[in-house]
Design a protein around this motif. Structure first.
Motif, PDB file in Angstrom:
ATOM      1  N   PRO A 101      -7.549-100.503  35.345  1.00 26.56           N
ATOM      2  CA  PRO A 101      -7.477-100.351  36.804  1.00 26.56           C
ATOM      3  C   PRO A 101      -8.256-101.407  37.583  1.00 26.56           C
ATOM      4  O   PRO A 101      -7.979-101.615  38.768  1.00 26.56           O
ATOM      5  CB  PRO A 101      -8.078 -98.950  37.024  1.00 26.56           C
ATOM      6  CG  PRO A 101      -7.787 -98.216  35.759  1.00 26.56           C
ATOM      7  CD  PRO A 101      -7.957 -99.244  34.684  1.00 26.56           C
ATOM      8  N   TYR A 102      -9.226-102.088  36.960  1.00 25.69           N
ATOM      9  CA  TYR A 102      -9.956-103.156  37.640  1.00 25.69           C
ATOM     10  C   TYR A 102      -9.164-104.469  37.681  1.00 25.69           C
ATOM     11  O   TYR A 102      -9.456-105.356  38.486  1.00 25.69           O
ATOM     12  CB  TYR A 102     -11.284-103.434  36.932  1.00 25.69           C
ATOM     13  CG  TYR A 102     -12.335-102.369  37.094  1.00 25.69           C
ATOM     14  CD1 TYR A 102     -12.712-101.908  38.355  1.00 25.69           C
ATOM     15  CD2 TYR A 102     -12.979-101.834  35.979  1.00 25.69           C
ATOM     16  CE1 TYR A 102     -13.686-100.938  38.495  1.00 25.69           C
ATOM     17  CE2 TYR A 102     -13.956-100.868  36.108  1.00 25.69           C
ATOM     18  CZ  TYR A 102     -14.316-100.414  37.372  1.00 25.69           C
ATOM     19  OH  TYR A 102     -15.286 -99.455  37.502  1.00 25.69           O
ATOM     20  N   PRO A 122      -6.053-105.598  38.579  1.00 21.53           N
ATOM     21  CA  PRO A 122      -5.348-106.150  39.746  1.00 21.53           C
ATOM     22  C   PRO A 122      -6.273-106.807  40.774  1.00 21.53           C
ATOM     23  O   PRO A 122      -5.893-107.794  41.405  1.00 21.53           O
ATOM     24  CB  PRO A 122      -4.638-104.928  40.337  1.00 21.53           C
ATOM     25  CG  PRO A 122      -4.451-104.011  39.167  1.00 21.53           C
ATOM     26  CD  PRO A 122      -5.685-104.185  38.347  1.00 21.53           C
ATOM     27  N   ARG A 123      -7.476-106.245  40.913  1.00 24.65           N
ATOM     28  CA  ARG A 123      -8.419-106.849  41.860  1.00 24.65           C
ATOM     29  C   ARG A 123      -8.987-108.160  41.324  1.00 24.65           C
ATOM     30  O   ARG A 123      -9.176-109.127  42.077  1.00 24.65           O
ATOM     31  CB  ARG A 123      -9.547-105.867  42.158  1.00 24.65           C
ATOM     32  CG  ARG A 123     -10.629-106.425  43.081  1.00 24.65           C
ATOM     33  CD  ARG A 123     -11.637-105.363  43.482  1.00 24.65           C
ATOM     34  NE  ARG A 123     -12.300-104.786  42.329  1.00 24.65           N
ATOM     35  CZ  ARG A 123     -13.346-105.346  41.693  1.00 24.65           C
ATOM     36  NH1 ARG A 123     -13.806-106.528  42.101  1.00 24.65           N
ATOM     37  NH2 ARG A 123     -13.926-104.737  40.683  1.00 24.65           N
ATOM     38  N   PRO A 137      -5.515-111.103  40.974  1.00 23.80           N
ATOM     39  CA  PRO A 137      -4.485-110.738  41.963  1.00 23.80           C
ATOM     40  C   PRO A 137      -3.198-111.546  41.842  1.00 23.80           C
ATOM     41  O   PRO A 137      -2.171-111.130  42.377  1.00 23.80           O
ATOM     42  CB  PRO A 137      -5.188-111.035  43.301  1.00 23.80           C
ATOM     43  CG  PRO A 137      -6.225-112.064  42.966  1.00 23.80           C
ATOM     44  CD  PRO A 137      -6.691-111.734  41.591  1.00 23.80           C
ATOM     45  N   SER A 196       4.179-109.586  39.641  1.00 22.83           N
ATOM     46  CA  SER A 196       4.129-108.330  40.395  1.00 22.83           C
ATOM     47  C   SER A 196       4.359-107.104  39.526  1.00 22.83           C
ATOM     48  O   SER A 196       3.687-106.079  39.694  1.00 22.83           O
ATOM     49  CB  SER A 196       5.153-108.362  41.525  1.00 22.83           C
ATOM     50  OG  SER A 196       6.460-108.538  41.006  1.00 22.83           O
ATOM     51  N   ARG A 236       1.159-106.419  37.574  1.00 21.28           N
ATOM     52  CA  ARG A 236       0.122-105.928  38.478  1.00 21.28           C
ATOM     53  C   ARG A 236       0.395-104.480  38.873  1.00 21.28           C
ATOM     54  O   ARG A 236      -0.518-103.645  38.905  1.00 21.28           O
ATOM     55  CB  ARG A 236       0.049-106.806  39.727  1.00 21.28           C
ATOM     56  CG  ARG A 236      -1.142-106.451  40.638  1.00 21.28           C
ATOM     57  CD  ARG A 236      -1.222-107.355  41.854  1.00 21.28           C
ATOM     58  NE  ARG A 236      -0.087-107.158  42.758  1.00 21.28           N
ATOM     59  CZ  ARG A 236       0.887-108.032  42.937  1.00 21.28           C
ATOM     60  NH1 ARG A 236       0.879-109.189  42.267  1.00 21.28           N
ATOM     61  NH2 ARG A 236       1.875-107.787  43.766  1.00 21.28           N
ATOM     62  N   GLN A 237       1.644-104.149  39.142  1.00 19.17           N
ATOM     63  CA  GLN A 237       1.994-102.775  39.518  1.00 19.17           C
ATOM     64  C   GLN A 237       1.742-101.801  38.372  1.00 19.17           C
ATOM     65  O   GLN A 237       1.309-100.668  38.598  1.00 19.17           O
ATOM     66  CB  GLN A 237       3.463-102.720  39.957  1.00 19.17           C
ATOM     67  CG  GLN A 237       3.724-103.387  41.299  1.00 19.17           C
ATOM     68  CD  GLN A 237       5.199-103.581  41.587  1.00 19.17           C
ATOM     69  OE1 GLN A 237       6.070-103.063  40.870  1.00 19.17           O
ATOM     70  NE2 GLN A 237       5.519-104.340  42.628  1.00 19.17           N
ATOM     71  N   TYR A 238       2.001-102.234  37.143  1.00 16.39           N
ATOM     72  CA  TYR A 238       1.705-101.353  36.015  1.00 16.39           C
ATOM     73  C   TYR A 238       0.207-101.066  35.945  1.00 16.39           C
ATOM     74  O   TYR A 238      -0.205 -99.909  35.810  1.00 16.39           O
ATOM     75  CB  TYR A 238       2.162-101.964  34.689  1.00 16.39           C
ATOM     76  CG  TYR A 238       1.716-101.111  33.519  1.00 16.39           C
ATOM     77  CD1 TYR A 238       2.438 -99.979  33.144  1.00 16.39           C
ATOM     78  CD2 TYR A 238       0.532-101.385  32.845  1.00 16.39           C
ATOM     79  CE1 TYR A 238       1.999 -99.164  32.112  1.00 16.39           C
ATOM     80  CE2 TYR A 238       0.084-100.569  31.816  1.00 16.39           C
ATOM     81  CZ  TYR A 238       0.823 -99.462  31.452  1.00 16.39           C
ATOM     82  OH  TYR A 238       0.372 -98.641  30.450  1.00 16.39           O
ATOM     83  N   PHE A 239      -0.618-102.093  36.019  1.00 16.47           N
ATOM     84  CA  PHE A 239      -2.062-101.897  35.947  1.00 16.47           C
ATOM     85  C   PHE A 239      -2.551-100.998  37.090  1.00 16.47           C
ATOM     86  O   PHE A 239      -3.479-100.202  36.911  1.00 16.47           O
ATOM     87  CB  PHE A 239      -2.790-103.237  35.982  1.00 16.47           C
ATOM     88  CG  PHE A 239      -2.624-104.059  34.721  1.00 16.47           C
ATOM     89  CD1 PHE A 239      -2.413-103.458  33.492  1.00 16.47           C
ATOM     90  CD2 PHE A 239      -2.673-105.442  34.778  1.00 16.47           C
ATOM     91  CE1 PHE A 239      -2.259-104.209  32.333  1.00 16.47           C
ATOM     92  CE2 PHE A 239      -2.529-106.212  33.632  1.00 16.47           C
ATOM     93  CZ  PHE A 239      -2.317-105.586  32.410  1.00 16.47           C
ATOM     94  N   GLU A 240      -1.934-101.130  38.257  1.00 13.74           N
ATOM     95  CA  GLU A 240      -2.324-100.284  39.398  1.00 13.74           C
ATOM     96  C   GLU A 240      -1.942 -98.823  39.180  1.00 13.74           C
ATOM     97  O   GLU A 240      -2.558 -97.930  39.759  1.00 13.74           O
ATOM     98  CB  GLU A 240      -1.661-100.811  40.675  1.00 13.74           C
ATOM     99  CG  GLU A 240      -2.244-102.127  41.163  1.00 13.74           C
ATOM    100  CD  GLU A 240      -1.445-102.735  42.304  1.00 13.74           C
ATOM    101  OE1 GLU A 240      -1.975-103.641  42.973  1.00 13.74           O
ATOM    102  OE2 GLU A 240      -0.284-102.316  42.526  1.00 13.74           O
ATOM    103  N   SER A 241      -0.949 -98.589  38.323  1.00 12.57           N
ATOM    104  CA  SER A 241      -0.475 -97.213  38.098  1.00 12.57           C
ATOM    105  C   SER A 241      -1.180 -96.513  36.947  1.00 12.57           C
ATOM    106  O   SER A 241      -0.938 -95.321  36.717  1.00 12.57           O
ATOM    107  CB  SER A 241       1.038 -97.237  37.809  1.00 12.57           C
ATOM    108  OG  SER A 241       1.303 -97.791  36.526  1.00 12.57           O
TER     109      SER A 241
END
Length: 428
Positions: free
Chosen positions: A256-257, A259-260, A263, A267, A270-275
């Motif tokens: 979860p860290y 994407p930050r 960046p 995409s 990045r969206q997978y990691f955010e989920s």
């Protein structure tokens, strides 16, 4: 001539990456936001005792851990102890963890005991986890052990370890937990677990020194703000407002860290990691003047206790006082995680006094709470197929955390083994 490689995160996996890279002649620079190495294995000063914030133990099957101890000359500091498991159920302490204890367990029918025992035994013998990969764990267990054993022995574990995620977990992931403990036994009746003299700090200090001895660098209190990517290739990392150039970057921080920190990822990645879903933990550690029980691990099934169990650590590693770890696993978004430390400390005092009514307030020497936001990744059915590759489609970038060695559960040995393999692949 070795490569200059940035390694993000100094938990066991990050340390293993840097250790392998340095020993192979490369130049790792390990960046850690904390003021010490270790992540969840790091120690703190507990009123004069240096001890881990979160409990750890070792099994005889932890091959990667035992191998690195031998390489570092630490094998003689490893001790194996016969330990016991217990169960707190219906306001009663009961033995647990072997066939005799199962047969004598009060509160469960004979048929339920047989079904539970058969399931546990077959789990320890299973070698191929793939057929379980796409199966949901709670339903799989209920089908095997029946409604009665599920309700008594499993439901609260799922409720208080996974909360709303408990109805969509991978059966392969849960199976690996059952198997690991089962493989730590001398035989059906005796369990053997291990500890290091000085705890995990002994390994962490040795890894730290070995990395530096072989030319690596460890930079504490140095959180990176960004991985710099240009034209589809890693250029370096930004730290303290400055960009430092690197040939490659290996990230071992919780997903979860990512994407930050990165960046500019494609995409969909990045969206997978955010989920990614994770469980947090508030772990209360208690120092007592007398023993709580005679058990190392105590499962709990009590409507007045919102925990799946506790660990009486000094029934594994002898110390001058008695130490008990009481973990509260809870999703980080849950209101419970926002409660202050005193809220959990008060609960634990009550729980321990209930389990052992001979404990008085005077027997509590000290009690603290530690928190870790991304303690346990959630592995759903088909987890491995959903993960992006470790080598991302950005030249020179590798990303993984403890969820990447699925179906194995997070652990020091698994992190070391995976980290060393990742280091090899990053420079091959």
């Amino acid at each position: 001539m070795g490569q200059r490689i940035a390694v993000l995160g100094a938990g066991p996996m990050g340390l293993a990456v840097a250790y392998q890279l340095a020993r192979d002649g490369h130049h790792p620079v390990l960046f850690e936001a904390d003021d010490r190495v270790g992540g969840m294995t790091a120690a703190f000063d507990f009123s004069g005792l240096s001890i881990e914030r979160y409990y750890h133990f070792h099994c005889t099957s932890d091959q990667a851990f035992l191998t690195i101890l031998e390489e570092l000359g630490l094998s003689e500091k490893m001790h194996w102890v016969e330990t016991r498991m217990g169960y707190w159920y219906q306001n009663r302490l009961q033995a647990w963890g072997n066939p005799v204890a199962l047969l004598k367990f009060r509160g469960l029918s004979l048929a339920a005991k047989v079904r539970y025992g058969l399931h546990a035994f077959l789990c320890t013998k299973r070698k191929d986890w793939r057929p379980l990969d796409s199966i949901e764990a709670a339903g799989w267990i209920r089908r095997w052990v029946g409604a009665e054993a599920w309700e008594v022995l499993w439901r609260r574990l799922f409720d208080y370890k996974f909360y709303e995620y408990g109805d969509n977990l991978s059966a392969a992931w849960i199976w690996s937990r059952i198997r690991r403990i089962g493989r730590s036994r001398y035989n059906l009746f005796r369990e053997k677990l291990g500890y290091l003299d000085g705890g995990s700090s002994t390994l962490l200090k040795a890894l730290h020194a070995d990395i530096e001895r072989h030319g690596g660098v460890i930079r504490l209190k140095s959180p990176i703000s960004r991985v710099v990517i240009e034209q589809g290739q890693v250029r370096g990392v930004e730290v303290n407002g400055q960009v430092e150039g690197f040939d490659k970057v290996v990230s071992t921080v919780p997903l979860p860290y990512v994407p930050r920190l990165i960046p500019d990822l494609p995409s969909e990645i990045r969206q997978y990691f955010e989920s990614v879903k994770s469980i947090a933990v508030v772990c209360v550690i208690v120092k007592l003047r007398k023993a709580l029980t005679g058990y190392f691990w105590l499962n709990t099934s009590d409507p007045e206790m919102d925990i799946p169990g506790l660990v009486e650590y000094t029934n594994l590693r002898p110390l001058d006082q008695h130490l008990v770890y009481v973990p509260f696993y809870v999703p980080g978004e849950h209101p419970l995680f926002a409660e202050p430390d005193d809220f959990f400390i008060k609960k634990v005092r009550g729980y321990l006094k209930k389990i052992n009514p001979q404990l008085s307030d005077a027997d509590f020497i000290d009690i603290r709470a530690s928190r870790y936001r991304y303690a346990q990744p959630i592995c759903e059915p088909g987890h491995l197929d959903k993960l992006p590759p470790v080598a991302l489609p950005v030249k020179g970038l590798w990303v993984a955390d403890t969820s990447y060695y699925y179906p194995e559960d997070r652990g020091i040995s698994e992190s070391i083994g995976f980290g060393r393999r990742m280091a090899k692949s990053a420079v091959s």
